[in-house]
Enzyme design. Structure first.
Site, PDB file in Angstrom:
ATOM      1  CD  GLU A  17      -2.788  -0.983   2.557  1.00 18.82           C
ATOM      2  OE1 GLU A  17      -3.533  -1.933   2.785  1.00 18.82           O
ATOM      3  OE2 GLU A  17      -2.658  -0.005   3.329  1.00 18.82           O
TER       4      GLU A  17
ATOM      5  CG  ASP B 216      -3.810   8.181   8.537  1.00 16.72           C
ATOM      6  OD1 ASP B 216      -3.661   6.962   8.739  1.00 16.72           O
ATOM      7  OD2 ASP B 216      -4.150   8.663   7.430  1.00 16.72           O
TER       8      ASP B 216
END
Ligand SMILES: Cc1ncc(COP(=O)(O)O)c(C=O)c1O
Lengths: 413, 275
Positions: free
Chosen positions: B50, B61
């Site tokens: 990824e 995040d």
């Protein structure tokens, strides 16, 4: 992209997927989606329940102090007429939401959301704040109802809005300074969203403006519409007719939409939203998303945003912490595109001048946010005939801003 | 459309193990070092890569990936640069699936159609876009499927059985189960709960189910690999890279800092034999 169509009514949005034209939507992480759907259902149920309406009205009257006065600003009007041409100079009224408990319009929305959180059984409340007004309002109602309150605030704003930080702490809230990014309102909102993703089962996110994912822009607007609804009957009482123009400052746009929305279908009412032009639109240091931005996706919705060519969000600048946000509520983006509302902007300097003008002429120290609206109102009023009636949303008082203003005028207190 | 992804899961299955999915940020700490890191991942034991698309406001995040994205942006990384990174990787590796992971606004500004065409041409296999739930499928998911790119959906602890079918409806390649309610790099998951969640998802789909968020060590990876078809590791790698930097720039051990940890994680995944 085809030109947006003029709708039959400007008051029907959003559609069932949360869109105002192309704006709005639900751009959130999957973790939050079930919660957002739950919130939407709970809000729809509350809206349909007369008991919720009764409770909201009761607290608005006895705790917040509504209705707020609609006040004829005689000396400001005279001032405008002195410089205007013959027969010119609109009659200016102030909608005095700065007199609300906690000192701004923010409490109208917080009251609604906290009553909703109680119905949903949520006991932990989080909020983001810029100027601290929304944080103070949230901390206040959490104190009133015995709820845990965590307020996220950019570290820069913690510094420039110290009195409000202290207020929130006195009210029992925990203020969390955010060190990421530009350390202002957008970063506080990022942090609040991160908290919500983490504590999604227990926590109610009380958003402070008409932004975020659906249903927030519509729900916050509905709670703020009390401003415009009062203006309608108050103006009828005062003048035997409705206003000719409305003007309000825009950060996320909640005080503005609260004044505007009830009048959107009154064709003859001119409506002006005033964004923060900071050091000037050409300098790039501003917070005027509609004037200086383009459509993008942030914080759960599509709207006008300040960003670079790669779609990276850029830092907003305004002397006013409450306007220092690189976005704007999606309904405003739509109202701009369909042309119903005229969006303009005022610089830091113009706001500072208007702050002093209002203080000296009317004995009302306004917050720096509505000072932006006052600055443009004076300009626009000078070009209108004397029988034109204008309403400025005086959405907050200036106590929180005296340190900032003193810093600019004389290097500090 | 998902040939490379399917082949990788088939290979891991044939080897009687789960797959290791590694996340690194494009352009961190600079474009060339990031490319060197990504090129070194397959040999270190990564099955699928990824690649993070940096964004200023990554709302799902934690601090490590936020900082990683900001380092990349500061080093000049942009969406075009990330697509170019994949193209250069693909020149030397025809088999390792590449998934771009990020947020919608940079893609939206690049232009959805142009992004999909350029990403496909560069050798991207799939997309994970955190802020696009099924409710917004018309924005990117459906155009991506049409353009031949897999759209990999996140399922979370809050995605109940009623909602799962909607989440799985347009998912291709694999399903990514987020092990915690939270942001990347925060808590270590409760492995027992994760295992039952994976079972629950598998009742709704035949796609491989990978699990990420909170996996930091070989032992964590092994625990997840018991039930899942793959283990995703991001924050731990991004943090290892960060620790290797010297005055914010690539250090002499930067590539090895990442590949060393990938080796440990790969060993963890391989320590669990699957039937
Ligand atoms: C007094 C006042 N006015 C305006 C704003 C801007 O918000 P909005 O545009 O949502 O009314 C704030 C925000 O903190 C505020 O405190």
């Amino acid at each position: 992209m085809t030109a947006p169509q003029k709708p039959n009514s400007f008051r029907n949005g959003p559609d069932e997927t949360g869109h105002f034209g192309m704006f709005g939507g639900r751009f959130v992480a999957e973790t939050l989606m079930p919660n957002i759907l739950e919130l939407e259902a709970a809000y729809e149920a509350a809206k349909a329940d007369p008991e919720f309406e009764r409770e909201l009205r009761s607290y608005a009257t006895h705790y917040v102090g509504r209705p707020s006065p609609l006040y004829y600003a005689e000396r400001l009007t005279e001032h405008v007429r002195e410089t205007a041409g013959a027969g010119q100079g609109a009659k200016i009224y102030l909608k005095r939401d700065e007199l609300n408990h906690t000192g701004a319009h923010k409490v109208n929305n917080v009251l609604g959301q906290i009553l909703l959180a109680r119905r949903m059984g949520k006991k932990r409340i989080i909020a983001e704040t810029g100027a601290g007004q929304h944080g103070v309002a949230t901390a206040t109602l959490c104190a009133r109802f015995g709820l845990e309150c965590i307020v996220y605030m950019g570290a820069v704003d913690v510094e420039r809005q110290k009195p409000n930080v202290f207020r929130m702490e006195m009210l029992g809230a925990t203020v969390v300074p955010c060190q990421s990014g530009s350390k202002t309102l957008k970063d506080a909102m990022n942090e609040a969203l991160r908290d919500w993703v983490t504590n999604v089962e227990t926590t109610f996110y009380c958003i402070g403006t008409v932004a975020g994912p659906h249903p927030y822009p519509a729900m916050v607007r509905d709670f703020q519409c009390v401003i415009g609804e009062e203006v309608r009957w108050q103006m009828q009482e005062a003048e035997g007719r409705g206003p000719d123009s409305l003007i309000a400052a825009i950060g996320g746009g909640s005080n503005a939409i609260g004044l505007f929305h009830p009048f959107l279908d009154d064709e003859n009412v001119e409506i002006y939203g005033v964004e923060a032009a900071g050091r000037g639109i050409d300098t790039g240091e501003h917070a005027a998303s509609i004037t200086g931005g383009k459509p993008g996706v942030l914080h759960g919705n599509r709207t006008y945003l300040l960003m670079d060519g790669d779609g990276q969000i850029t830092e907003a600048h305004s002397i006013s912490a409450g306007l220092d946000y690189p976005g704007i509520g999606p309904e405003h983006s739509w109202l701009a595109d369909v042309g119903r509302v005229t969006y303009t902007s005022a610089t830091d300097k113009e706001a500072l001048d208007a702050f002093q003008l209002m203080s000296k002429l009317e004995g009302i120290i306004p917050a720096l946010e509505p000072s932006h609206a006052i600055a443009k109102a004076v300009e626009i009023a000078a070009g209108k005939p004397r029988d034109h009636i204008m309403v400025i949303n005086l959405c907050g008082r200036g106590d929180k801003d005296i340190f900032t203003v003193a810093e600019h005028l004389r290097g500090g207190l | 459309m998902t040939a490379r992804i399917d082949a990788r899961f088939a290979k891991a299955r044939a080897e009687g193990r789960a797959a290791l999915v590694t996340y690194v940020m494009a352009g961190d700490p600079d474009p060339e070092t990031a490319l060197a890191v990504i090129r070194a991942l397959p040999a270190a034991g990564a099955d699928i890569i990824e690649v993070g698309l940096p964004f200023t406001d990554p709302m799902a995040d934690g601090p490590a990936i936020q900082a990683s994205g900001l380092r990349a942006l500061k080093a000049g990384q942009d969406t075009a640069g990330t697509i170019d990174l994949v193209r250069r990787f693909r020149d030397g590796d025809a088999h390792t699936p590449i998934i771009l992971m990020g947020y919608f606004n940079p893609i939206y500004q690049y232009g959805v159609e142009r992004f999909l065409a350029d990403a496909k041409a560069a050798g991207v296999d799939g997309l994970i876009v955190v802020d696009l739930p099924p409710e917004e499928d018309a924005e990117l998911c459906l155009p991506a499927l049409e353009a031949g790119l897999a759209f990999i959906r996140l399922a979370t602890p809050t995605t109940d059985d009623k909602r799962l079918p909607a989440v799985l409806a347009n998912t291709a390649g694999f399903v990514y189960y987020v092990s915690i309610t939270g942001i990347t790099g925060a808590a270590t998951p409760d492995f027992g709960k994760v295992a039952s969640a994976v079972e629950r998802i598998k009742r709704h789909t035949d796609l491989p189910v990978v699990v990420g968020f909170g996996v930091k060590t070989g032992a964590h990876a092994a625990a997840i690999a018991q039930g899942a078809d793959g283990v995703v590791v991001g924050t731990a790698l991004v943090s290892a890279l960060e620790r290797s930097l010297v005055d914010g720039a690539a250090g002499p051990g930067t590539v090895e800092a990442v590949t060393g940890l990938v080796g440990e994680l790969a060993a963890g995944v391989r320590s669990v034999a699957k039937g």
